[in-house]
Design a protein around this motif. Sequence first.
Motif, PDB file in Angstrom:
ATOM      1  N   GLY A 280       6.192  -4.060   9.289  1.00  7.07           N
ATOM      2  CA  GLY A 280       7.103  -4.976   8.607  1.00  7.07           C
ATOM      3  C   GLY A 280       6.385  -5.938   7.689  1.00  7.07           C
ATOM      4  N   TRP A 281       5.210  -6.435   8.112  1.00  7.82           N
ATOM      5  CA  TRP A 281       4.480  -7.358   7.239  1.00  7.82           C
ATOM      6  C   TRP A 281       4.003  -6.651   5.978  1.00  7.82           C
ATOM      7  N   ILE A 282       3.543  -5.417   6.117  1.00  2.00           N
ATOM      8  CA  ILE A 282       3.090  -4.653   4.948  1.00  2.00           C
ATOM      9  C   ILE A 282       4.264  -4.412   3.995  1.00  2.00           C
ATOM     10  N   GLU A 283       5.426  -4.089   4.547  1.00  5.63           N
ATOM     11  CA  GLU A 283       6.603  -3.869   3.703  1.00  5.63           C
ATOM     12  C   GLU A 283       7.050  -5.169   3.029  1.00  5.63           C
ATOM     13  N   LEU A 284       6.949  -6.284   3.748  1.00  9.13           N
ATOM     14  CA  LEU A 284       7.291  -7.567   3.143  1.00  9.13           C
ATOM     15  C   LEU A 284       6.362  -7.877   1.977  1.00  9.13           C
ATOM     16  N   ALA A 285       5.068  -7.613   2.160  1.00 10.23           N
ATOM     17  CA  ALA A 285       4.105  -7.844   1.088  1.00 10.23           C
ATOM     18  C   ALA A 285       4.435  -6.996  -0.142  1.00 10.23           C
ATOM     19  N   PHE A 286       4.971  -5.804   0.106  1.00  9.67           N
ATOM     20  CA  PHE A 286       5.356  -4.930  -1.003  1.00  9.67           C
ATOM     21  C   PHE A 286       6.642  -5.405  -1.673  1.00  9.67           C
ATOM     22  N   LEU A 287       7.663  -5.654  -0.884  1.00 12.28           N
ATOM     23  CA  LEU A 287       8.970  -6.002  -1.440  1.00 12.28           C
ATOM     24  C   LEU A 287       8.971  -7.354  -2.147  1.00 12.28           C
ATOM     25  N   THR A 288       8.063  -8.233  -1.779  1.00 10.79           N
ATOM     26  CA  THR A 288       7.948  -9.509  -2.480  1.00 10.79           C
ATOM     27  C   THR A 288       7.140  -9.375  -3.767  1.00 10.79           C
ATOM     28  N   GLY A 289       6.558  -8.202  -3.988  1.00 10.19           N
ATOM     29  CA  GLY A 289       5.763  -7.989  -5.190  1.00 10.19           C
ATOM     30  C   GLY A 289       4.350  -8.527  -5.094  1.00 10.19           C
ATOM     31  N   VAL A 290       3.927  -8.958  -3.897  1.00 12.28           N
ATOM     32  CA  VAL A 290       2.593  -9.522  -3.735  1.00 12.28           C
ATOM     33  C   VAL A 290       1.531  -8.418  -3.718  1.00 12.28           C
ATOM     34  N   ILE A 291       1.819  -7.328  -3.008  1.00 13.55           N
ATOM     35  CA  ILE A 291       0.886  -6.193  -2.937  1.00 13.55           C
ATOM     36  C   ILE A 291       1.645  -4.938  -3.346  1.00 13.55           C
ATOM     37  N   THR A 292       1.526  -4.556  -4.597  1.00 12.37           N
ATOM     38  CA  THR A 292       2.230  -3.376  -5.107  1.00 12.37           C
ATOM     39  C   THR A 292       1.238  -2.435  -5.789  1.00 12.37           C
ATOM     40  N   GLY A 293       0.958  -2.691  -7.058  1.00 12.37           N
ATOM     41  CA  GLY A 293       0.035  -1.880  -7.838  1.00 12.37           C
ATOM     42  C   GLY A 293      -0.253  -2.563  -9.159  1.00 12.37           C
ATOM     43  N   PRO A 294      -1.241  -2.066  -9.916  1.00 14.06           N
ATOM     44  CA  PRO A 294      -1.613  -2.725 -11.173  1.00 14.06           C
ATOM     45  C   PRO A 294      -0.581  -2.562 -12.286  1.00 14.06           C
ATOM     46  N   GLU A 295       0.298  -1.553 -12.174  1.00 19.58           N
ATOM     47  CA  GLU A 295       1.297  -1.305 -13.215  1.00 19.58           C
ATOM     48  C   GLU A 295       2.607  -1.975 -12.847  1.00 19.58           C
ATOM     49  N   THR A 296       3.062  -2.906 -13.677  1.00 13.37           N
ATOM     50  CA  THR A 296       4.303  -3.635 -13.398  1.00 13.37           C
ATOM     51  C   THR A 296       5.324  -3.496 -14.511  1.00 13.37           C
ATOM     52  N   ARG A 297       5.075  -2.538 -15.424  1.00 10.17           N
ATOM     53  CA  ARG A 297       6.012  -2.315 -16.531  1.00 10.17           C
ATOM     54  C   ARG A 297       6.917  -1.136 -16.228  1.00 10.17           C
ATOM     55  N   PRO A 298       8.130  -1.103 -16.807  1.00 13.46           N
ATOM     56  CA  PRO A 298       9.021   0.042 -16.616  1.00 13.46           C
ATOM     57  C   PRO A 298       8.410   1.318 -17.189  1.00 13.46           C
ATOM     58  N   CYS A 299       8.890   2.434 -16.690  1.00 15.19           N
ATOM     59  CA  CYS A 299       8.410   3.728 -17.173  1.00 15.19           C
ATOM     60  C   CYS A 299       8.917   3.966 -18.595  1.00 15.19           C
ATOM     61  N   PRO A 300       8.040   4.321 -19.519  1.00 15.13           N
ATOM     62  CA  PRO A 300       8.487   4.575 -20.900  1.00 15.13           C
ATOM     63  C   PRO A 300       9.458   5.750 -20.962  1.00 15.13           C
ATOM     64  N   ALA A 301      10.426   5.657 -21.841  1.00 13.39           N
ATOM     65  CA  ALA A 301      11.402   6.731 -22.005  1.00 13.39           C
ATOM     66  C   ALA A 301      10.698   8.003 -22.472  1.00 13.39           C
ATOM     67  N   GLY A 302      11.068   9.119 -21.892  1.00 15.93           N
ATOM     68  CA  GLY A 302      10.499  10.394 -22.299  1.00 15.93           C
ATOM     69  C   GLY A 302       9.231  10.792 -21.585  1.00 15.93           C
ATOM     70  N   LEU A 303       8.674   9.907 -20.788  1.00 14.38           N
ATOM     71  CA  LEU A 303       7.443  10.238 -20.065  1.00 14.38           C
ATOM     72  C   LEU A 303       7.775  11.203 -18.922  1.00 14.38           C
ATOM     73  N   SER A 304       6.994  12.261 -18.782  1.00 13.99           N
ATOM     74  CA  SER A 304       7.293  13.265 -17.764  1.00 13.99           C
ATOM     75  C   SER A 304       6.003  13.875 -17.234  1.00 13.99           C
ATOM     76  N   GLY A 305       6.158  14.764 -16.245  1.00 17.72           N
ATOM     77  CA  GLY A 305       5.030  15.498 -15.717  1.00 17.72           C
ATOM     78  C   GLY A 305       3.999  14.615 -15.039  1.00 17.72           C
ATOM     79  N   TYR A 306       2.748  15.019 -15.174  1.00 16.74           N
ATOM     80  CA  TYR A 306       1.654  14.316 -14.504  1.00 16.74           C
ATOM     81  C   TYR A 306       1.510  12.888 -15.015  1.00 16.74           C
ATOM     82  N   ALA A 307       1.784  12.667 -16.294  1.00 14.78           N
ATOM     83  CA  ALA A 307       1.661  11.315 -16.856  1.00 14.78           C
ATOM     84  C   ALA A 307       2.644  10.367 -16.175  1.00 14.78           C
ATOM     85  N   ARG A 308       3.861  10.840 -15.905  1.00 16.24           N
ATOM     86  CA  ARG A 308       4.854  10.010 -15.224  1.00 16.24           C
ATOM     87  C   ARG A 308       4.441   9.759 -13.776  1.00 16.24           C
ATOM     88  N   PHE A 309       3.920  10.809 -13.114  1.00 15.23           N
ATOM     89  CA  PHE A 309       3.484  10.656 -11.722  1.00 15.23           C
ATOM     90  C   PHE A 309       2.320   9.673 -11.633  1.00 15.23           C
TER      91      PHE A 309
END
Length: 268
Positions: free
Chosen positions: A80-109
């Motif tokens: 639960g603490w790990i999930e809280l850290a994620f859902l609050t945005g404290v520990i997520t990942g370096p990318e915080t921008r929306p996925c660009p339109a048209g991006l697919s395949g391995y680049a999207r993954f």
Amino acid sequence: MFASPWIAAVFAIFAWWFFTGVILLVVRRADRALQGAHQAAVVVSVPLLALGVAGLVMSTHTLTVANIYISFTSALLIWGWIELAFLTGVITGPETRPCPAGLSGYARFKRAWHTLSYHEMLLLTGLVAVTIASMGSENLFGLWAYVVLLVARISAKLNLFFGVPRINTEFIPTPLTHLKSYFRQGNVTPTFGIGVTFLSVATGCFAERLIVAQTPPEVVGFALLTALSALATLEHWLMVIPLPDAKLWRWMLPTLPTNSKTGGSNEL
């Protein structure tokens, strides 16, 4: 009384509902509060993480009914603490921008991975820690509970990425709104079949062990795991079956000033 498999199953279901609801409530209140509330929520809840670690360490060495409940609850506290850290945005990942339109395949993954990478590594770190704490012990039910949660969460995230008919974005907190752009609503893929089959088989295996269990601690432990894996399986089916599962928690949460899209599983 607490040695009854029915009491253990009810406890697992209640713990799943209660912990999920508390996390959603904390995150929702942080969304409505001043800047820095998300980080404060994670810091303030660190003692619960420590309690989970301590409870797991102290309960693994002896196989008793009480220790089974303690280790199971401790695993949920760590998770639960790990999930809280994620859902609050404290520990997520370096990318915080929306996925660009048209991006697919391995680049999207790859881009989707970078939105979650820190959180995924923290989940694996938690698995290593729980494994070390349980190594050589009689009571492995806390470890198995964490493994069930981890497998279910990874499968859910992959299904949201590759596509499922029903996706619930109602409970996605403000710091994670960019994740919606990585979800794909559509027909089920082989990923769903693999995930739901694995969880169904795990539920069946735990149920079989419950039926042949010889001691009260084993009965309680396998009842807890059977209920937990069954809930994880059900959560996967809620990505397909149109049931209003969000009502389980919506009534207890404060409303946000903006409207949210509803419908689907609460997996994030």
